[in-house]
Design a protein around this motif. Structure first.
Motif, short mmCIF file in Angstrom:
data_model
loop_
_atom_site.label_atom_id
_atom_site.label_comp_id
_atom_site.label_asym_id
_atom_site.label_seq_id
_atom_site.Cartn_x
_atom_site.Cartn_y
_atom_site.Cartn_z
N LYS A 1 36.58 39.66 40.47
CA LYS A 1 37.67 39.93 39.52
C LYS A 1 37.30 39.42 38.13
CE LYS A 1 41.15 37.16 39.49
NZ LYS A 1 42.32 36.40 39.90
N LEU B 1 36.78 41.31 34.54
CA LEU B 1 37.62 40.97 33.39
C LEU B 1 36.81 40.44 32.20
CD1 LEU B 1 40.65 39.23 35.14
CD2 LEU B 1 40.64 41.46 34.00
N ILE C 1 44.59 38.99 28.92
CA ILE C 1 44.51 39.08 30.38
C ILE C 1 45.67 39.93 30.90
CG2 ILE C 1 44.70 37.73 32.52
CD1 ILE C 1 42.03 37.43 31.23
N LYS C 2 46.83 39.77 30.28
CA LYS C 2 48.01 40.54 30.70
C LYS C 2 47.75 42.04 30.56
CE LYS C 2 52.99 40.82 29.92
NZ LYS C 2 54.13 40.31 29.17
N LYS D 1 44.86 43.22 33.25
CA LYS D 1 45.11 43.25 34.70
C LYS D 1 45.46 44.64 35.24
CE LYS D 1 45.69 38.48 35.79
NZ LYS D 1 46.43 37.45 36.46
N LEU E 1 42.26 46.40 35.56
CA LEU E 1 41.51 45.84 36.69
C LEU E 1 41.97 46.47 37.99
CD1 LEU E 1 39.69 43.64 38.08
CD2 LEU E 1 41.75 42.23 38.11
N GLN E 2 43.28 46.53 38.20
CA GLN E 2 43.82 47.09 39.44
C GLN E 2 43.44 48.56 39.59
OE1 GLN E 2 44.57 44.15 41.37
NE2 GLN E 2 45.19 46.01 42.39
#
Length: 154
Positions: free
Chosen positions: A106, A110, A120-121, A124, A127-128
């Motif tokens: 992960k 990132l 990061i918000k 994410k 990322l998913q």
């Protein structure tokens, strides 16, 4: 069809450190790659494959000629802007996976987003989406040394 990559008369000459001998790594390369096409670059060792890929990736510049990616002239990108260009517009699949074994899958995914100053918000959801597309959701908390070669490549 939309033209993604166009190379016009690309030439690359390296100057050897000893005796100033010139080595011509690429000579008059011309190539067009359109949207939806798959292209393989093949040749014997020393034929210039890596040199060509390094120029397309903005890691090196041709001695002469032009390279266009989505209409952008890669030969005009300044050194300081090249890293940002690569981060925003290019993806690399390396023979060696270039994953950091000390951080999770992960965090390896990132890291480039964080380096490009994405929160990061905001990262994410990307990322998913990527993990689902690559079928690696169950691997996100693992470390690279725990993965198979195929899983690392994805």
């Amino acid at each position: 069809m939309k033209e993604l990559l166009k190379i016009e008369h690309a030439r690359k000459v390296y100057q050897s450190r000893f005796k100033g001998v010139q080595v011509e790594a690429l000579k008059d390369i011309q190539l067009e790659v359109n949207e939806g096409e798959y292209t393989a670059i093949m040749g014997e060792s020393g034929s210039g494959k890596s040199t060509l890929l390094n120029m397309i990736a903005t890691l090196d510049k041709p001695t002469s000629g032009k390279l266009y990616l989505n209409g952008d002239d890669l030969t005009q990108i300044k050194e300081k802007a090249a890293a940002a260009f690569r981060r925003e517009h290019l993806g690399f699949v390396f023979q060696d996976f270039n994953l950091l074994d000390t951080i999770s899958v992960k965090d390896n995914i990132l890291l480039p987003l964080v380096l490009s100053r994405k929160s990061i918000k905001a990262a994410k959801p990307k990322l998913q989406e990527l993990a689902e597309k690559l079928e690696i959701t169950a691997l996100l908390e693992k470390y690279p040394y725990e993965l198979s070669g195929g899983q690392k490549q994805r």
